[in-house]
Design an enzyme around this catalytic site. Structure first.
Site, PDB file in Angstrom:
ATOM      1  N   LYS A 292       0.845  -1.212   0.000  1.00 52.41           N
ATOM      2  CA  LYS A 292       0.000   0.000   0.000  1.00 52.41           C
ATOM      3  C   LYS A 292       0.876   1.256   0.000  1.00 52.41           C
ATOM      4  CE  LYS A 292      -2.948  -1.249   3.244  1.00 52.41           C
ATOM      5  NZ  LYS A 292      -4.035  -1.256   4.223  1.00 52.41           N
TER       6      LYS A 292
ATOM      7  N   LEU B  67       2.434   1.576  -3.545  1.00 52.01           N
ATOM      8  CA  LEU B  67       1.488   1.960  -4.606  1.00 52.01           C
ATOM      9  C   LEU B  67       0.980   3.384  -4.411  1.00 52.01           C
ATOM     10  CD1 LEU B  67      -0.323  -1.484  -4.745  1.00 52.01           C
ATOM     11  CD2 LEU B  67       1.088  -0.498  -6.564  1.00 52.01           C
TER      12      LEU B  67
ATOM     13  N   PHE C  93      -6.950   5.448  -5.833  1.00 50.00           N
ATOM     14  CA  PHE C  93      -6.688   5.070  -4.442  1.00 50.00           C
ATOM     15  C   PHE C  93      -6.484   3.563  -4.314  1.00 50.00           C
ATOM     16  CE2 PHE C  93     -11.291   4.866  -4.674  1.00 50.00           C
ATOM     17  CZ  PHE C  93     -11.672   3.822  -3.854  1.00 50.00           C
TER      18      PHE C  93
ATOM     19  N   SER D 196     -21.426 -12.784 -14.311  1.00 46.35           N
ATOM     20  CA  SER D 196     -22.180 -11.894 -13.405  1.00 46.35           C
ATOM     21  C   SER D 196     -22.220 -10.465 -13.936  1.00 46.35           C
ATOM     22  CB  SER D 196     -21.502 -11.880 -12.027  1.00 46.35           C
ATOM     23  OG  SER D 196     -20.157 -11.418 -12.141  1.00 46.35           O
TER      24      SER D 196
ATOM     25  N   GLU E  16      -2.851 -11.086  -4.390  1.00 47.42           N
ATOM     26  CA  GLU E  16      -3.707 -10.839  -5.552  1.00 47.42           C
ATOM     27  C   GLU E  16      -4.013  -9.349  -5.630  1.00 47.42           C
ATOM     28  OE1 GLU E  16      -7.662 -12.881  -7.258  1.00 47.42           O
ATOM     29  OE2 GLU E  16      -8.079 -11.274  -5.842  1.00 47.42           O
TER      30      GLU E  16
HETATM   31  P1  0O2 Z   1     -13.486 -11.159  -1.443  1.00 45.70           P
HETATM   32  O1  0O2 Z   1     -12.268 -11.000  -0.668  1.00 45.70           O
HETATM   33  O2  0O2 Z   1     -14.714 -11.157  -0.610  1.00 45.70           O
HETATM   34  O3  0O2 Z   1     -13.554 -10.191  -2.593  1.00 45.70           O
HETATM   35  P2  0O2 Z   1     -12.689 -17.733  -6.339  1.00 45.70           P
HETATM   36  O4  0O2 Z   1     -11.754 -16.948  -5.449  1.00 45.70           O
HETATM   37  O5  0O2 Z   1     -12.573 -19.197  -6.210  1.00 45.70           O
HETATM   38  O6  0O2 Z   1     -14.114 -17.225  -6.225  1.00 45.70           O
HETATM   39  P3  0O2 Z   1     -10.883 -17.446  -8.512  1.00 45.70           P
HETATM   40  O7  0O2 Z   1     -11.081 -18.036  -9.876  1.00 45.70           O
HETATM   41  O8  0O2 Z   1      -9.829 -17.987  -7.620  1.00 45.70           O
HETATM   42  O9  0O2 Z   1     -12.309 -17.412  -7.803  1.00 45.70           O
HETATM   43  O10 0O2 Z   1     -10.523 -15.975  -8.625  1.00 45.70           O
HETATM   44  P4  0O2 Z   1     -11.122 -14.833  -9.473  1.00 45.70           P
HETATM   45  O11 0O2 Z   1     -12.458 -15.173 -10.015  1.00 45.70           O
HETATM   46  O12 0O2 Z   1     -10.058 -14.391 -10.401  1.00 45.70           O
HETATM   47  O13 0O2 Z   1     -11.288 -13.743  -8.352  1.00 45.70           O
HETATM   48  C1  0O2 Z   1     -12.105 -13.902  -7.261  1.00 45.70           C
HETATM   49  C2  0O2 Z   1     -12.297 -12.536  -6.663  1.00 45.70           C
HETATM   50  O14 0O2 Z   1     -12.665 -11.612  -7.697  1.00 45.70           O
HETATM   51  C3  0O2 Z   1     -13.427 -12.507  -5.659  1.00 45.70           C
HETATM   52  O15 0O2 Z   1     -12.928 -12.732  -4.404  1.00 45.70           O
HETATM   53  C4  0O2 Z   1     -13.947 -11.090  -5.787  1.00 45.70           C
HETATM   54  O16 0O2 Z   1     -13.136 -10.181  -5.068  1.00 45.70           O
HETATM   55  C5  0O2 Z   1     -13.752 -10.827  -7.255  1.00 45.70           C
HETATM   56  N1  0O2 Z   1     -14.927 -11.269  -8.023  1.00 45.70           N
HETATM   57  C6  0O2 Z   1     -14.949 -12.245  -8.951  1.00 45.70           C
HETATM   58  N2  0O2 Z   1     -16.176 -12.358  -9.482  1.00 45.70           N
HETATM   59  C7  0O2 Z   1     -16.955 -11.431  -8.882  1.00 45.70           C
HETATM   60  C8  0O2 Z   1     -18.336 -11.061  -9.016  1.00 45.70           C
HETATM   61  O17 0O2 Z   1     -19.097 -11.616  -9.796  1.00 45.70           O
HETATM   62  N3  0O2 Z   1     -18.777 -10.052  -8.206  1.00 45.70           N
HETATM   63  C9  0O2 Z   1     -17.951  -9.403  -7.327  1.00 45.70           C
HETATM   64  N4  0O2 Z   1     -18.482  -8.423  -6.590  1.00 45.70           N
HETATM   65  N5  0O2 Z   1     -16.645  -9.747  -7.171  1.00 45.70           N
HETATM   66  C10 0O2 Z   1     -16.161 -10.745  -7.937  1.00 45.70           C
HETATM   67  P5  0O2 Z   1     -13.803 -13.393  -3.239  1.00 45.70           P
HETATM   68  O18 0O2 Z   1     -13.313 -14.769  -3.012  1.00 45.70           O
HETATM   69  O19 0O2 Z   1     -15.243 -13.208  -3.512  1.00 45.70           O
HETATM   70  O20 0O2 Z   1     -13.333 -12.631  -1.965  1.00 45.70           O
HETATM   71  P1  0O2 Z   2      -6.320   9.358   2.346  1.00 47.64           P
HETATM   72  O1  0O2 Z   2      -5.421  10.392   2.881  1.00 47.64           O
HETATM   73  O2  0O2 Z   2      -7.691   9.419   2.950  1.00 47.64           O
HETATM   74  O3  0O2 Z   2      -6.326   9.235   0.875  1.00 47.64           O
HETATM   75  P2  0O2 Z   2      -5.493   2.037   4.776  1.00 47.64           P
HETATM   76  O4  0O2 Z   2      -4.873   1.006   5.676  1.00 47.64           O
HETATM   77  O5  0O2 Z   2      -6.356   3.046   5.467  1.00 47.64           O
HETATM   78  O6  0O2 Z   2      -4.485   2.653   3.850  1.00 47.64           O
HETATM   79  P3  0O2 Z   2      -7.407   0.077   3.985  1.00 47.64           P
HETATM   80  O7  0O2 Z   2      -7.694  -0.196   5.399  1.00 47.64           O
HETATM   81  O8  0O2 Z   2      -6.835  -1.007   3.177  1.00 47.64           O
HETATM   82  O9  0O2 Z   2      -6.421   1.279   3.789  1.00 47.64           O
HETATM   83  O10 0O2 Z   2      -8.696   0.511   3.221  1.00 47.64           O
HETATM   84  P4  0O2 Z   2      -9.744   1.674   3.522  1.00 47.64           P
HETATM   85  O11 0O2 Z   2      -9.548   2.227   4.886  1.00 47.64           O
HETATM   86  O12 0O2 Z   2     -11.063   1.105   3.178  1.00 47.64           O
HETATM   87  O13 0O2 Z   2      -9.425   2.772   2.420  1.00 47.64           O
HETATM   88  C1  0O2 Z   2      -8.105   3.050   1.959  1.00 47.64           C
HETATM   89  C2  0O2 Z   2      -7.980   4.402   1.384  1.00 47.64           C
HETATM   90  O14 0O2 Z   2      -8.835   4.521   0.257  1.00 47.64           O
HETATM   91  C3  0O2 Z   2      -8.374   5.494   2.382  1.00 47.64           C
HETATM   92  O15 0O2 Z   2      -7.463   6.551   2.199  1.00 47.64           O
HETATM   93  C4  0O2 Z   2      -9.736   5.949   1.863  1.00 47.64           C
HETATM   94  O16 0O2 Z   2      -9.945   7.327   2.104  1.00 47.64           O
HETATM   95  C5  0O2 Z   2      -9.612   5.699   0.387  1.00 47.64           C
HETATM   96  N1  0O2 Z   2     -10.918   5.503  -0.234  1.00 47.64           N
HETATM   97  C6  0O2 Z   2     -11.848   4.580   0.065  1.00 47.64           C
HETATM   98  N2  0O2 Z   2     -12.923   4.722  -0.731  1.00 47.64           N
HETATM   99  C7  0O2 Z   2     -12.640   5.748  -1.563  1.00 47.64           C
HETATM  100  C8  0O2 Z   2     -13.341   6.343  -2.639  1.00 47.64           C
HETATM  101  O17 0O2 Z   2     -14.456   5.972  -3.011  1.00 47.64           O
HETATM  102  N3  0O2 Z   2     -12.697   7.367  -3.305  1.00 47.64           N
HETATM  103  C9  0O2 Z   2     -11.466   7.798  -2.971  1.00 47.64           C
HETATM  104  N4  0O2 Z   2     -10.884   8.779  -3.666  1.00 47.64           N
HETATM  105  N5  0O2 Z   2     -10.779   7.248  -1.938  1.00 47.64           N
HETATM  106  C10 0O2 Z   2     -11.362   6.236  -1.249  1.00 47.64           C
HETATM  107  P5  0O2 Z   2      -6.146   6.634   3.086  1.00 47.64           P
HETATM  108  O18 0O2 Z   2      -5.175   5.668   2.516  1.00 47.64           O
HETATM  109  O19 0O2 Z   2      -6.488   6.469   4.519  1.00 47.64           O
HETATM  110  O20 0O2 Z   2      -5.609   8.043   2.831  1.00 47.64           O
END
Ligand code: 0O2
Ligand code: 0O2
Length: 204
Positions: free
Chosen positions: A23, A26, A44, A117, A142
């Protein structure tokens, strides 16, 4: 419930470390673009470590043994990079490919090949070395790269499916597919506006 006799705190340590380090790195790319007054392809970054219950559910679904967990489950550490425009996704992919602190092992383009989906994102699985006190540990990470519109759709769809444990009924599935296409249309039209503005600025 922890059905495995595992010290999860110890297990998660390098994954948390990798997530924190990536993080910072990036977000550093974004800062560098801003410092140069240039458009950043990274809007972000977020990170999450998979929950124990999610890991256990996936182990069952994918027949993953406990002793193969680190190798066979690629998304225990998940990083998400959000971009403004579709082209930015591919710029981020190029930036990742040229780094020497990560080793990309697979790429899946669900941006151009959306899932049934309607889901779109670019997925990269990579190896990342974490320096522990006594050893270097290589872990899988990932990275999902998607536009804000793709993220909007995926976040809501995920939240709806979480609350609705069964498969969606066909009419809902269709509506979700349609809304994913609408989100994509929005991405396309914002990209067109960006290009028109760039052309306009270049003529001035
Ligand atoms: P999380 O952390 O809740 O997001 P699998 O992991 O077995 O389901 P595979 O083939 O290993 O699938 O990986 P794939 O399909 O490349 O990536 C899976 C992840 O992609 C999911 O993680 C989601 O984050 C995202 N994703 C894939 N398909 C969809 C979808 O239809 N809708 C949404 N909202 N996200 C999707 P997980 O496991 O759901 O975990
Ligand atoms: P700043 O200064 O607010 O940009 P973290 O550990 O906080 O870095 P985490 O826990 O992995 O990250 O995820 P989190 O807390 O959900 O969000 C990470 C960063 O993405 C936070 O900024 C959020 O403000 C930013 N973020 C989330 N949603 C959005 C969105 O819709 N738009 C934009 N522009 N930013 C979003 P940081 O890193 O705290 O710093």
């Amino acid at each position: 419930m922890n059905t495995l006799n595992k010290n999860w705190n110890e297990f998660f340590f390098p994954y948390n470390q990798a997530s924190d380090e990536l993080k910072v790195k990036l977000k550093g790319i974004r800062k560098e673009y801003q410092q140069k007054n240039k458009h950043s392809p990274i809007e972000f970054v977020t990170g999450r470590i998979k929950s124990v219950s999610s890991i256990q559910e996936k182990m069952k679904r994918r027949y993953i043994d406990e002793d193969r967990l680190e190798q066979d489950m690629e998304d225990i550490c998940g990083i998400r990079i959000m971009t403004e425009f579709i082209d930015d996704i591919y710029d981020v992919v190029k930036l990742l490919r040229q780094r020497n602190d990560i080793n990309i092992i697979s790429e899946r383009d669900y941006v151009n090949n959306e899932k049934s989906s309607g889901y779109r994102s670019y997925h990269i699985v990579l190896e990342y070395p974490v320096q522990l006190i006594k050893e270097e540990k290589i872990i899988n990470v990932e990275i999902q790269i998607r536009t804000l519109a793709m993220n909007f759709w995926a976040t809501l769809e995920h939240s709806l499916s979480y609350k609705h444990s069964d498969e969606f009924p066909p009419e809902i599935h269709e509506k979700l597919q349609k809304s994913a296409e609408q989100a994509y249309d929005l991405d396309i039209s914002m990209s067109e506006i960006q290009k028109e503005l760039n052309n306009h600025d270049n003529l001035e």
